[in-house]
Design a protein around this motif. Structure first.
Motif, PDB file in Angstrom:
ATOM      1  N   TYR A 114      -4.735   6.458  -2.865  1.00  0.00           N
ATOM      2  CA  TYR A 114      -3.730   5.450  -3.008  1.00  0.00           C
ATOM      3  C   TYR A 114      -2.995   5.479  -4.301  1.00  0.00           C
ATOM      4  N   THR A 145      -0.550   2.938  -5.125  1.00  0.00           N
ATOM      5  CA  THR A 145       0.327   1.757  -5.008  1.00  0.00           C
ATOM      6  C   THR A 145       0.796   1.459  -6.591  1.00  0.00           C
ATOM      7  N   ILE A 167       0.361   5.356  -0.228  1.00  0.00           N
ATOM      8  CA  ILE A 167      -0.656   6.571  -0.108  1.00  0.00           C
ATOM      9  C   ILE A 167       0.039   7.846  -0.146  1.00  0.00           C
ATOM     10  N   GLN A 169       0.729  -1.222  -0.074  1.00  0.00           N
ATOM     11  CA  GLN A 169      -0.035  -0.033  -0.097  1.00  0.00           C
ATOM     12  C   GLN A 169       0.856   1.279   0.030  1.00  0.00           C
TER      13      GLN A 169
END
Length: 417
Positions: free
Chosen positions: A361, A363, A282, A280
């Motif tokens: 996000y 990612t 952010i 992840q």
């Protein structure tokens, strides 16, 4: 549980890291505000952006309805404003708006956010509004008696109402202004609900007849004046130049001031990694600086690619390049077999009203950088939503300010031992 009892058997490590992205402000070149479907009208002052004044300009359209006859009696004339949005402070206090007659025509050309037209010094209609908790409303202001008598007499007998061209020679259009010191801005919908309503009756009538002169099917634009004297942003004079304005950065729609993020810290971070999987990533901005609940910041920020030119980069086909939505392809192979950035699913940082920050996000984007599929580019944050039917950045005075050290990338990744 087993790993906790026997740490030596832990073959998978989960790591959290956080780093900042340096931020500056960039003033975009003037941009087209013609026919944005709404007028932006406001007067705002603050210590970061200075004084900002927005004026809405529009032509008017006469209906094909029967004109009042020579014996018709004028009852009243009102100017209606269909207000779609309100932003500002002290909305429980009255805000003043004035409608002026233009003294020069709106031409069949493009108008930009720093353009303006001349108009009569005295408004022919004006009034005050207390919005309170209302964010949209239809308001009516009575017009000046002398103006009412003049336009009604021409409506009855004059050549000015023979056709639209004759009418616009007589009445080139309107400029809608706010009052200095009110610290508020509104978005006015253009169309049949914004314009003049002329009420008259014939002898013996029991009800008035209405003749409408509206802003439907009419060319319009929004003009802005900015005075940043004495503020941190007064040094921002050249377009497409990145400025360090101190400990804070900010964005203001229609002024054309955006935030540039230097993404070079990704290089230093990614160069240290081998054999990892990003779980992840952010990007977070904020909290933003406190502002009244009635002064709403932009709801979304698109992350456009840029470089040393500080302009939004485009694909070979002219599409704007931006960070793509998480879970979507960041690149694709074109017809020539070349891997190029995707443009079909732009992402945006979304504002959280409770946390008072923007986040999203990224990612998939970072994974693409790590694998060498995508070349790292800096970002220009632009106040618009990818799903918007128009360009919100050109249709409001929404803004926000935040500390530069509150632009952070938060990463969770796994690595094998």
């Amino acid at each position: 549980m087993g790993i906790e009892l026997s740490p030596g058997n832990n073959q998978i490590g989960v790591v959290f890291e956080e780093f900042e992205l340096p931020a500056q402000v960039v003033l975009l070149d003037s941009f087209n505000t013609t026919n944005q479907s709404r007028l932006v009208v406001g007067e705002e002052v603050d210590s970061f952006f200075g004084k900002t004044s927005a004026t809405g300009y529009s032509r008017m359209y006469i209906s094909t309805a029967t004109r009042p006859g020579i014996d018709a009696i004028l009852d009243s004339i009102y100017f209606n404003l269909n207000i779609l949005s309100v932003d500002g402070i002290n909305l429980d206090e009255s805000k003043y708006y004035a409608i002026h007659k233009l003294t020069e025509p709106i031409l069949d050309t493009l108008y930009y956010n720093f353009d303006k037209l001349s108009y009569e010094a005295s408004p022919f209609s004006s009034g005050e509004i207390v919005f309170g908790e209302e964010t949209d409303t239809l308001v009516s202001f009575q017009v000046d008696q002398e103006f009412a008598e003049d336009i009604f007499s021409k409506m009855q007998l004059g050549l000015e109402f023979n056709d639209l061209f004759s009418f616009r020679e007589y009445f080139p259009g309107i400029a809608v202004k706010a009052r200095e010191g009110d610290n508020a801005s509104i978005g006015i919908s253009l169309g049949s609900s914004t314009g003049l309503q002329v009420y008259y009756h014939n002898e013996g009538d029991t009800a008035s007849t209405v003749y409408n002169i509206t802003t439907a099917s009419s060319r319009s634009f929004n003009g802005l004046k900015s005075d940043r004297t004495g503020t941190p942003t007064q040094v921002v004079t050249d377009t497409y130049k990145a400025y360090d304005v101190g400990s804070k950065v900010g964005m203001k729609s229609m002024l054309g001031m955006v935030i540039k993020l230097d993404t070079s810290p990704f290089d230093a971070f990614l160069d240290t990694l081998v054999g990892i999987t990003f779980n992840q990533v952010i990007l977070e901005l904020g909290e933003i600086q406190d502002q009244p609940e009635t002064q709403v910041p932009p709801v979304a920020l698109v992350m456009y690619f840029t470089d040393a030119t500080n302009k939004i980069l485009e694909s070979s086909s002219g599409l704007l390049l931006a960070v793509q939505a998480d879970g979507q392809a960041q690149v694709y192979t074109d017809e020539d077999g070349v891997v190029v950035p995707n443009t079909s699913s732009p992402s945006s940082l979304l504002y959280d009203l409770e946390k008072k920050n923007y986040s999203q996000y990224i990612t998939s984007h970072v994974n693409s950088l790590f694998r060498g599929q995508l070349m790292r580019k800096d970002w220009l944050l632009y106040a618009n939503s990818p799903t918007s039917t128009g360009d919100d950045f050109k249709r409001s005075l929404r803004q926000f300010i935040l500390d530069k050290n509150k632009v952070k990338v938060k990463v969770i990744y796994s690595k094998s031992r």
